[in-house]
Design a protein around this motif. Sequence first.
Motif, PDB file in Angstrom:
ATOM      1  N   UNK A  45     -10.334 -41.509  52.814  1.00  0.00           N
ATOM      2  CA  UNK A  45      -9.239 -40.609  53.183  1.00  0.00           C
ATOM      3  C   UNK A  45      -8.144 -41.455  53.806  1.00  0.00           C
ATOM      4  N   UNK A  54      -5.706 -51.382  55.576  1.00  0.00           N
ATOM      5  CA  UNK A  54      -6.660 -50.311  55.834  1.00  0.00           C
ATOM      6  C   UNK A  54      -6.552 -49.287  54.720  1.00  0.00           C
ATOM      7  N   UNK A  56      -8.412 -46.573  54.640  1.00  0.00           N
ATOM      8  CA  UNK A  56      -8.564 -45.253  55.237  1.00  0.00           C
ATOM      9  C   UNK A  56      -9.910 -45.135  55.928  1.00  0.00           C
ATOM     10  N   UNK A  57     -10.434 -43.907  55.938  1.00  0.00           N
ATOM     11  CA  UNK A  57     -11.734 -43.689  56.563  1.00  0.00           C
ATOM     12  C   UNK A  57     -12.641 -42.952  55.586  1.00  0.00           C
ATOM     13  N   UNK A  58     -13.941 -43.139  55.773  1.00  0.00           N
ATOM     14  CA  UNK A  58     -14.887 -42.458  54.895  1.00  0.00           C
ATOM     15  C   UNK A  58     -16.025 -41.845  55.703  1.00  0.00           C
ATOM     16  N   UNK A  59     -16.712 -40.945  55.054  1.00  0.00           N
ATOM     17  CA  UNK A  59     -17.862 -40.294  55.670  1.00  0.00           C
ATOM     18  C   UNK A  59     -19.113 -41.051  55.246  1.00  0.00           C
ATOM     19  N   UNK A  63     -21.031 -40.348  59.867  1.00  0.00           N
ATOM     20  CA  UNK A  63     -20.187 -41.163  60.729  1.00  0.00           C
ATOM     21  C   UNK A  63     -18.849 -41.411  60.051  1.00  0.00           C
ATOM     22  N   UNK A  64     -17.803 -41.465  60.850  1.00  0.00           N
ATOM     23  CA  UNK A  64     -16.489 -41.764  60.285  1.00  0.00           C
ATOM     24  C   UNK A  64     -16.279 -43.273  60.377  1.00  0.00           C
ATOM     25  N   UNK A  66     -14.262 -46.839  59.158  1.00  0.00           N
ATOM     26  CA  UNK A  66     -13.013 -47.391  58.637  1.00  0.00           C
ATOM     27  C   UNK A  66     -13.286 -48.194  57.378  1.00  0.00           C
ATOM     28  N   UNK A  68     -11.681 -50.973  54.768  1.00  0.00           N
ATOM     29  CA  UNK A  68     -10.638 -51.988  54.654  1.00  0.00           C
ATOM     30  C   UNK A  68     -10.583 -52.485  53.218  1.00  0.00           C
ATOM     31  N   UNK A  95     -19.022 -52.108  65.624  1.00  0.00           N
ATOM     32  CA  UNK A  95     -18.489 -51.004  64.842  1.00  0.00           C
ATOM     33  C   UNK A  95     -18.781 -51.239  63.369  1.00  0.00           C
ATOM     34  N   UNK A  97     -17.768 -51.170  59.606  1.00  0.00           N
ATOM     35  CA  UNK A  97     -16.540 -51.157  58.813  1.00  0.00           C
ATOM     36  C   UNK A  97     -16.901 -51.421  57.369  1.00  0.00           C
TER      37      UNK A  97
END
Lengths: 153, 903
Positions: A45, A54, A56-59, A63-64, A66, A68, A95, A97
């Motif tokens: 997303x 970046x 976006x972010x994913x599920x 968990x959300x 990041x 890259x 974290x 990623x």
Amino acid sequence: MINAMEPAQQRQHGDLQIATFRAGRMLLGIDIGAVQEINRDTEATPVPHAARGVRGVMNLRGEVVTVVDLRAALGMEPIKTDRNSRNVIVNVGGELTGMCVDQVADILTLDASSIAPLPRNLDAVDRRYVLGVYPLETEILLLLNVESVLELN
Amino acid sequence: MSLEEQEILKEFIVEATEHLADIENQLLVIESAGSEIDKELVNQVFRAVHSVKGAAGFLHLEGISALAHSFENVLNLLRNGTFLPQACDTDVMLRAADALKTLIGELPGQGSVDGTRLIAELETIADRSTDRGAAQGMASALSQAATNSFEETPNESGTEAMSEPWQTAGATAYPAPGKASHPAEPSASGSPTPAAAAANASEANIRVAVTVLDRLMNLAGELVLSRNQLLQTVDQPEHRGLEAAAASLDHVTSKLQEAIMQTRMQPIGNLLGRFPRVVRDLSAKLGKHCELTIEGKEVEVDKSIIEAIGDPLTHLIRNAVDHGLEAPPVRSAAGKRPLGSIRLRAYHQAGKVCVEIADDGGGIDPEKIRRKAVEKEILTEDQARRLSDRESIRLIFHAGFSTAEKLSDVSGRGVGMDVVRSNVEKLGGTVDVESSVGSGTTIRVSLPLTLAIIPSMIVSVGNQRFAIPQANIAELVRLRPQEAAKRIAFVKSGEVLRLRGDLLPLLRLTRVLGMEKADDGDSRRSPVNVIVLETGNLRYGLLVDGISDSEEIVVKPLGRHFKTCTFLAGATILGDGRVALILDVAGIAASANFLGSAEPEEEGDAAHRGASTQGDRHSILIFRSDPSESFAIPMELVSRIERIRTDQIEFVGGRELLIYRGEPLPLLAVEDLVKVKPRPQSPYLHVIVFNTADRDIGLVAPELDDIREVTSQIDGATFRQPGVSGSITIEGRLVRLVDVFEMVERIHPQWVEQSSPAGAEPGTRVLLAEDSHFFRGQLATFLTSAGYEVHEADDGQEAWQILQDAAHSFDLLITDIEMPHMNGFELCERIRRSETLRGLPVLALTSLSSDDNAQRGKECGFNDYQVKMHRDHLLRSVHQLTGGGPTPVKRRAGGRPLQEVRS
């Protein structure tokens, strides 16, 4: 878990297990210990006004995370995902990623003593991102400094 | 260590930690009971320590075992009634408890605490007491009773078969005490050397009431049934029964979610329970005498909040003891009782959890705070003086502030309070302070019930979805396309929505996100969705494409790469598994640079404004009929902006008018007085409604262009003509300033005559202080033509000098607010302080019509306060203040009456 931050060339003895993948023409590798998983889902997303590189972010199972674009992070043209693209999920700085790559390659076992520093004339990749090089039969493997790549400076 | 041994050790750690969890509070209660020793309570402590001793001995944990043994001896004497613990004895026992916790926490390591000294101290107490014990008559009777109850417990036996007794000890020796609600979590240790490892171990655990667990089991059962039901429908022809199954699943899932959330709710007493120790130790250290009362221990709060609020509360409590409460002699001298009281109270209110810390100490002196602020160069003298007492007290939350004379490690260094505030605000809470000098201070922290799950509204722009926290949503406005066209003023750099008489700043979410604007043609035809948002004092509207349902969402933090995205507050995963970003309402407003009254009240923010501006800024509305000719009218004069159909305009008596809200609205157009190109044909145009001579008048503005802020660099000469007061160049374009008053005067002179007051008394002298050459000229001109004798001053300083010069004496001072060298407030204050001048009427002019200024103006002593451009109101006020004429009727540009400002 083997610490991904430790430069591979400092280890004097023993073999290293390196997960390798391609971004553009380069073959890159990171210590397998740092890889949480390799995921087929490269969708993300988009986040407006996020840093360059970046996606976006994913599920990731609730968990959300990041995501890259490794190519963009390395200064290349952004990735165009296809059925070979993969999301390499790494654990850096506490974290999770995800790094989108063009293609995942083999897991190699390397002899730590054969790792050499980046030759001065190879400017293809910023020195900050490469911990060392390892000659393979047909190409050179670049050992990626994941932490610094994910800084996205 | 073998795996089995590891397991046993782990179990020991958990159990022992539990045994010792409440010991601190119990010891404090015992101490406060004084001579009336609660035998049962002492027994509890004894049993706890005894169990630990036994188990430690079994596992060959010599250090722990030995310490527990000496401790147990003292406790035994205590419950026998053999001695009455003095404060120093309780100190030793508290330290012994701390040491035990530390040692257990450090397992399987050796342990950093050397218990030998403590053991020696404990033995000293024991020896001392047994000597005394012989003299106490009650001893034998008490010991008999104590031994009886002791024998009842099954864990008396020595070191054999330790595994069973210590497990049963867990069940019996640690019942929930009657009074205290729940046993404190081990992590709630207030002593200076907390068992950090134990704390970590306990953070991974949580205590849950068995009833909640039972409920969860039931719901799990229901979930299984629901799932079976759903699976069955798969086999049915056409999936018959699917709806029913889905409904059932929906229902069970909600209940399950609720129940699971409940498991995270912990009574806040777990946290508050550590404070008696904190207060006790700190008062002893500082030589103060304090009593802490705690109310509301049973108030339940999400675990995440409890963890986050611990440190800030600790700081506030320490502050109360250190700075709040005075030393006993000081208190006695003030007629207070030497025992200071601190009241810690937790309660629910309006969907939030509030924690109050109230002390009956010396209170916070606003004057002292103001002085400190100036000393530390946080504020200028001027700003400090303008702060109200309440605002001054709030300065304690400012970074760099600490009125402690010397930095103690307790609560000096000025980093405490602002960290408290930022921590609380990070949790979505607020902190406020109330104080009165001599009586005490109350600090109130308010927090949301849970951080993790918030109700929100899902909105969409394009095909992307976003969540907005329900807490920030004031209302939803949905406009049909035609309505939208009328109520939204489409101007280039800013849009406003007319909502019940107010002009609400409007932001488009597409623009905030930097997304490409959708095709304009389409958007004009579809309904418009506006969400009215509120954050702090700020209110604005957000225009989105679509609004979906409201949902309860789980807030997930965004990774470190998104720290710069201030318009985002996190992310969530929606039902379909896709990620939706959560918008940060305050962050969006910040990025859109809202100015003026929108700023939240903070550290005398009101004081900052006006302290350092160079000149007036005026907001003007630019419009045009022909693309090449632009005109403007000051925004202050604008009551409303209407968009009308051209065919609504009627011609009556040679003049244009509009039926507006049932009344005829006379229309004026620039071309009535000024030679301009004719109005182009267009089905729609705008009418700018303003008010003068006691009536509403509309100015025709075919096309609205922009609303701009300009400084007063207005050229009042070059393009001056009736109806045009001046001109200004904006981006290379010439914009002429329309003088609506003059227009009305010229076109409808009879109206002006009807409404204006009688002429001025001859010889009335008026001093006009105004730094803008343009406005000074304007004002002087029309005041003179009204019959007043006008003298001019460039700024406050000059005006002051003129006033001081005894040769002149004035009947009225008209002054601007924003002026260099000395502004209007200062000038007026000086006048009011002066023996000779204090009776001079002062009329303040401003281009800012915010209520804030009105309030401050009142405080400075202005007799009246007028918006600069409102010529007829101004005249009326002047007339009244110089001794003649009826009470002026004041109406603000928004159409609502302004409060009378009179000294």
